[in-house]
Write an enzyme that holds these catalytic residues in place. Structure first.
Site, PDB file in Angstrom:
ATOM      1  N   GLY A   1      -1.011  10.412   0.367  1.00 35.34           N
ATOM      2  CA  GLY A   1      -1.236   9.100  -0.250  1.00 35.34           C
ATOM      3  C   GLY A   1      -1.827   8.103   0.726  1.00 35.34           C
ATOM      4  O   GLY A   1      -2.411   8.472   1.751  1.00 35.34           O
ATOM      5  N   ASP A   2      -1.653   6.835   0.411  1.00 40.03           N
ATOM      6  CA  ASP A   2      -2.229   5.762   1.231  1.00 40.03           C
ATOM      7  C   ASP A   2      -1.364   5.417   2.448  1.00 40.03           C
ATOM      8  O   ASP A   2      -1.863   4.862   3.423  1.00 40.03           O
ATOM      9  CB  ASP A   2      -2.393   4.488   0.394  1.00 40.03           C
ATOM     10  CG  ASP A   2      -1.047   4.006  -0.141  1.00 40.03           C
ATOM     11  OD1 ASP A   2      -0.301   4.847  -0.694  1.00 40.03           O
ATOM     12  OD2 ASP A   2      -0.732   2.815  -0.004  1.00 40.03           O
TER      13      ASP A   2
ATOM     14  N   THR B   1       2.657  -0.633  -0.932  1.00 45.62           N
ATOM     15  CA  THR B   1       3.355   0.365  -1.730  1.00 45.62           C
ATOM     16  C   THR B   1       2.753   0.376  -3.125  1.00 45.62           C
ATOM     17  O   THR B   1       2.399  -0.674  -3.651  1.00 45.62           O
ATOM     18  CB  THR B   1       4.866   0.094  -1.797  1.00 45.62           C
ATOM     19  OG1 THR B   1       5.464   1.068  -2.672  1.00 45.62           O
ATOM     20  CG2 THR B   1       5.181  -1.300  -2.302  1.00 45.62           C
ATOM     21  N   GLY B   2       2.619   1.552  -3.682  1.00 47.84           N
ATOM     22  CA  GLY B   2       2.036   1.622  -5.022  1.00 47.84           C
ATOM     23  C   GLY B   2       1.326   2.932  -5.229  1.00 47.84           C
ATOM     24  O   GLY B   2       1.568   3.907  -4.500  1.00 47.84           O
TER      25      GLY B   2
ATOM     26  N   THR C   1       8.698   3.734  -1.592  1.00 48.00           N
ATOM     27  CA  THR C   1       8.120   3.715  -0.239  1.00 48.00           C
ATOM     28  C   THR C   1       8.678   2.517   0.525  1.00 48.00           C
ATOM     29  O   THR C   1       8.955   1.481  -0.075  1.00 48.00           O
ATOM     30  CB  THR C   1       6.590   3.586  -0.365  1.00 48.00           C
ATOM     31  OG1 THR C   1       6.096   4.791  -0.923  1.00 48.00           O
ATOM     32  CG2 THR C   1       5.909   3.307   0.965  1.00 48.00           C
TER      33      THR C   1
ATOM     34  N   ARG D   1      -0.869  16.919  -1.072  1.00 44.86           N
ATOM     35  CA  ARG D   1      -1.413  15.606  -1.455  1.00 44.86           C
ATOM     36  C   ARG D   1      -0.970  14.540  -0.434  1.00 44.86           C
ATOM     37  O   ARG D   1       0.187  14.446  -0.071  1.00 44.86           O
ATOM     38  CB  ARG D   1      -0.903  15.237  -2.866  1.00 44.86           C
ATOM     39  CG  ARG D   1      -1.356  13.854  -3.350  1.00 44.86           C
ATOM     40  CD  ARG D   1      -0.328  12.770  -3.038  1.00 44.86           C
ATOM     41  NE  ARG D   1      -0.700  11.470  -3.586  1.00 44.86           N
ATOM     42  CZ  ARG D   1      -0.020  10.346  -3.339  1.00 44.86           C
ATOM     43  NH1 ARG D   1       1.038  10.373  -2.578  1.00 44.86           N
ATOM     44  NH2 ARG D   1      -0.415   9.216  -3.859  1.00 44.86           N
TER      45      ARG D   1
HETATM   46  N1  ASP Z   1       1.991   4.615  -1.947  1.00 42.62           N
HETATM   47  C1  ASP Z   1       2.824   5.784  -1.995  1.00 42.62           C
HETATM   48  C2  ASP Z   1       1.948   6.993  -2.235  1.00 42.62           C
HETATM   49  O1  ASP Z   1       1.029   6.913  -3.022  1.00 42.62           O
HETATM   50  C3  ASP Z   1       3.865   5.735  -3.059  1.00 42.62           C
HETATM   51  C4  ASP Z   1       4.603   4.444  -3.195  1.00 42.62           C
HETATM   52  O2  ASP Z   1       4.304   3.462  -2.536  1.00 42.62           O
HETATM   53  O3  ASP Z   1       5.542   4.365  -3.982  1.00 42.62           O
HETATM   54  O4  ASP Z   1       2.207   8.025  -1.675  1.00 42.62           O
END
Ligand code: ASP
Length: 338
Positions: free
Chosen positions: A234-235, A255-256, A204, A232
């Site tokens: 994400g955040d 990111t995560g 990300t 789905r």
């Molecule tokens: N946070 C992102 C998600 O969950 C993925 C990522 O940051 O690598 O979609």
């Protein structure tokens, strides 16, 4: 006459003062390109060089906007566009695949001056989702638009549509195949995507910036997680989770593992600690990433800055693609943990 000269002199002096003060005001930008199991031993020198070069380019282009007197919002989108256009990162061109073999992208942006925000979720035909998020913020009365509705809005605004296959890349396809094999061994349940190792949900991109007017902004763009279930989210497009900005506290891009970042309102929590507890951006970020998220199994990192130009790049994974530049510190990029 005498009076006029002295008035002009005073005005001139004041103007000079103002100009000098503006030049003295701090500028800052920080970027990330994802956090996860990034180990030096597993990366070729060539690949490392390519990552560093892209991060440096994003940083340089974003900072150039700030130096030219541009807004923190413009610096954020410019830096993110560079990373979205690179197949190295899981955003735009290099977006990961869903379980069904397509790409669904999420992005959000927030203006710390007004706390206006824009976000798009699950878009599949937009080359630079961060630009559409900005359009939602500036040209619609809404904060978040999803899927076809977001694309319809983009079309109405004159934004070009791309084929979903534009986001296809060899390496992400391989990651999907591997991920599916792993999931199949676990019983083939898409829901167990959470059990996949961290590399399958990484890359990300995001940026935070402070401009000469003292305004901060944050933005995040992603393809989400490899083999994610259709629909789905994400955040990254969730304001307060993956992105947040308020001049009175801080700007954050995360990111995560998105589900944890949503459940723990990571970006908003960091800024609340800065605002109400008087913590520095580093203290607040370290507390949330290491003391709140880590014990419950939430992996990832954040880039944070405040309106004084303090910057913190914090993660609880082996590494995070990252970089920063401020008016008092030269550009630096890093990949691995200290
Ligand atoms: N946070 C992102 C998600 O969950 C993925 C990522 O940051 O690598 O979609």
């Amino acid at each position: 006459m005498k009076r006029m000269i002295s008035l002009a002199g005073i005005v001139g002096m004041l103007l000079c003062g103002v100009v000098t003060a503006a030049e003295d005001r701090p500028l800052a930008i920080a970027i990330h390109g994802g956090a996860g199991t990034i180990e030096k031993s597993k990366m070729t020198a060539e690949r490392e060089k390519a990552y560093r070069a892209k991060l440096e380019e994003a940083l340089a282009k974003g900072y150039a906007i700030l130096e030219a007197g541009g807004t923190s919002l413009a610096a954020v989108t410019t830096a993110i566009n560079v990373l979205e256009d690179s197949p190295l990162f899981n955003a735009g061109r290099g977006a990961v695949y869903t379980y069904d073999g397509t790409h669904e992208l999420d992005a959000s942006i927030m203006d710390g001056r007004t706390r206006q925000a824009g976000a798009v979720a699950g878009v599949s035909r937009i080359a630079n989702p961060i630009d559409l998020a900005q359009m939602v913020m500036e040209k619609s009365p809404f904060v978040m638009l999803a899927g076809e509705g977001a694309e319809e809005f983009a079309r109405a605004q004159g934004m070009a549509m791309v084929e979903n296959s534009v986001f296809d890349t060899e390496h992400r396809r391989r990651q999907l195949d591997e991920a599916k094999q792993k999931l199949d061994r676990k019983g083939g349940d898409q829901a167990s995507v959470n059990a996949l190792p961290v590399p399958y949900r990484m890359g990300t991109v995001g940026a935070v910036a402070l401009d000469r007017e003292g305004n901060i902004a944050a933005g995040t763009s992603t393809g989400g997680m490899t083999a994610k279930r259709y629909g789905r989210i994400g955040d990254s497009p969730v304001i307060g989770a993956g992105t947040f900005a308020d001049n009175d506290s801080c700007a954050v891009s995360a990111t995560g593992h998105g589900e944890y970042f949503i459940r723990f309102s990571v970006a908003a929590d960091i800024c609340a600690r800065v605002q109400y507890q008087g913590k520095t951006v580093r203290e607040a970020a370290e507390t949330v990433i290491n003391d709140v998220l880590k014990p419950v199994g939430g992996t990832g990192g954040v880039i944070v800055l405040d309106a004084q130009g303090n910057v913190a790049l914090v993660f609880n994974t082996a590494g995070m693609y990252r970089g920063s530049r401020t008016s008092s510190q030269p550009a630096s990029v890093a990949i691995f943990g200290e």
